[in-house]
Each structure stands twice: as C-alpha cells, then as structure tokens.
Design an enzyme around this catalytic site. Structure first.
Site: not given
Ligand code: SAM
Length: 255
Positions: A20, A43, A65, A96, A126-127, A178
């Site tokens: 994350p 990305d 992305k 990410g 994952t986030a 998102m």
């Molecule tokens: C295209 S998605 C990818 C998700 C990624 N594959 C995952 O498993 O976390 C991108 C979204 O993940 C979330 N995200 C990713 N990293 C984050 C972080 N460090 N803090 C908050 N939200 C995050 C946000 O909602 C962002 O818009």
C-alpha cells in the site's frame, strides 16, 4: 524495440504487488524479483522507494494508472509485457497493493496465457489491509463485523452503480477503493439502503506512508468533512462500526 528471433529463450513476467505504500511492507519475494529484473513496468501507485531496489541498468517503464488517467491503454500494456518477455527479458510488472484486488492483474495474465508467456503472481498487502492496520481500524472484530466487503467506487462508465443492499448489511465492514470522487453518492446510497445516518465511516488517505491522514465521522457528515479537509486520492473509505475503535486503537504516527 524489436522482437528477437523465435530461437531466443522466452523470458518471464512476474506480476508483483508492491503493497500500500510503505516500502517495508513489500514481501521478500517481491524485493528479490525487483532486484533481479531486466525490465520493470510500473504503475503510479507503487511503494515509496521501491524502484531503488532495481538494478541500475534495469529498464524502468512507467505506464501510469491513476484512476481516470490511464497513461497506457490496457491492450497496449498487455502487448508490451508480451514483447518484453519474447525478447527474453525477466520482467516485473509492478502494481500498488495486491495485483488481484482492483489491479487488473487478471486481465494481464490472460494476455500472457494467450501468448504462451510464463508468469508468476506475487501477492501484496492490499490497501484495505494496510490502511486499516495503520489507521487502527480492525476490518473484523467479534463485537462489530463478521464479514468484509471490498467494492470499487469508480466504475468504468463513471457511475457508482453497486449492489447496495449487500454493501449496507449490518455487522459488516464495507471498504470502498477509488471512492473519494463518489463519496457523497456512496454515503447517500448506504443510508437509502438501510444504514443509519450516524453509521460510522472513515477515510484514510495515503495509508501506511508518512503522508497518512485519517478522518472519522458518520455517513451523514463524512462527505463534507472530506471536502473541507481537501482529501485526495489515493484514499480508501471504510464503513462500519469498527470505525468507532479507531480513537482507542490508532497507533501509527505519520512522519
Ligand atoms: C486501482 S486501485 C489499486 C488497488 C491495489 N491493487 C490494492 O490492492 O490496494 C487504487 C486505489 O486503491 C486505494 N489505495 C491504494 N493505496 C492506498 C493508500 N496508500 N492509501 C489509501 N488508499 C489507497 C485507493 O482507493 C486508490 O484509489
């Protein structure tokens, strides 16, 4: 870039989740593969400093992305991965979080399978897991939530057309990726489908990093609070009574 003759050894593509945001949350497998790769296709949202682990001579290809700003179209990206592997390269496709959670990892693997390219998937934190842990909001808790639902707040056509009855279930934590752009609509729909206006909800921006910000409120007030605070992507929305625990359990001091 030119393809090598058919006799050249085929390379391999590693679809790697970088977690994350915080570098130390990278898996050992990911760090090892990044350090060995000939080419890294990455990305926008990858862990801070992760590219410093790459060989100095590794090719680094940015493919963007950000939710509505896809620098390289998916088809072109799939073809790029196939072309690099056919040129005999060890390729890391760096994403990410986790590649299989709103990461299009599945679509890229389909293209590799169709082209006969060997691949491996390396999961990442994952986030939802990273942000929840670093915000002090357990996703499940025996007194609060027995299930968790992950949803995307950003659909291909720009709407937020989700299965609201299943997301508005009691004793469940709902996590929206998102979702900042559609936050007002998400909160409105959850209330319309049975959750009370004072149902706890939180937003976590840039979770696990020194830039992390956490706001907690309820479904009625979170959208205005987020507006006023100027919260921007990447941010995650967590809805559920587990959010009430944040005040007691928050441990991470960003910066
Ligand atoms: C295209 S998605 C990818 C998700 C990624 N594959 C995952 O498993 O976390 C991108 C979204 O993940 C979330 N995200 C990713 N990293 C984050 C972080 N460090 N803090 C908050 N939200 C995050 C946000 O909602 C962002 O818009």
């Amino acid at each position: 870039m030119t393809d090598t003759p058919p006799s050249a050894p085929t390379g391999i593509v590693y679809i790697v989740g970088s977690g994350p945001g915080r570098l130390e949350l990278l898996t050992l497998r990911a760090a090892h593969l990044i350090g060995e790769a000939d080419a890294i296709v990455h990305d926008h949202l990858i862990a801070d400093g992760v590219l410093d682990l790459a060989r100095p001579d590794a090719e680094k290809i940015y493919v963007g992305k950000e939710s509505s700003n896809h620098t390289v179209p998916q088809d072109e990206l799939n073809r790029l991965l196939v072309r690099l592997a056919r040129a005999g390269k060890q390729v890391v496709r760096l994403k990410g979080g986790d590649p299989f959670v709103f990461g299009r990892g599945g679509e890229e693997i389909e293209a590799l399978v169709d082209s006969g390219i060997p691949f491996e998937v390396v999961p990442g934190v994952t986030a939802a897991a990273g942000c929840a842990a670093y915000a002090g909001i357990p996703l499940t808790h025996r007194d609060h939530a027995q299930s968790v639902a992950f949803a995307t707040g950003h659909l291909k056509d720009g709407t937020v057309n989700l299965d609201w009855p299943s997301l508005a279930r009691p004793r469940q934590t709902a996590v929206f990726y998102m979702g900042v752009g559609g936050l007002a609509e998400i909160c409105r729909q959850l209330i319309a489908h049975g959750l009370p206006e004072d149902h706890p909800a939180a937003v976590v921006q840039s979770g696990t990093t020194p830039r992390q910000r956490v706001l907690t409120a309820d479904l009625a007030t979170l959208p205005d609070l987020v507006d006023v605070a100027g919260i921007t992507a990447p941010a995650l929305i967590i809805v559920g009574t587990v959010v009430r625990l944040q005040q007691k359990l928050a441990w991470f001091q960003p910066g």
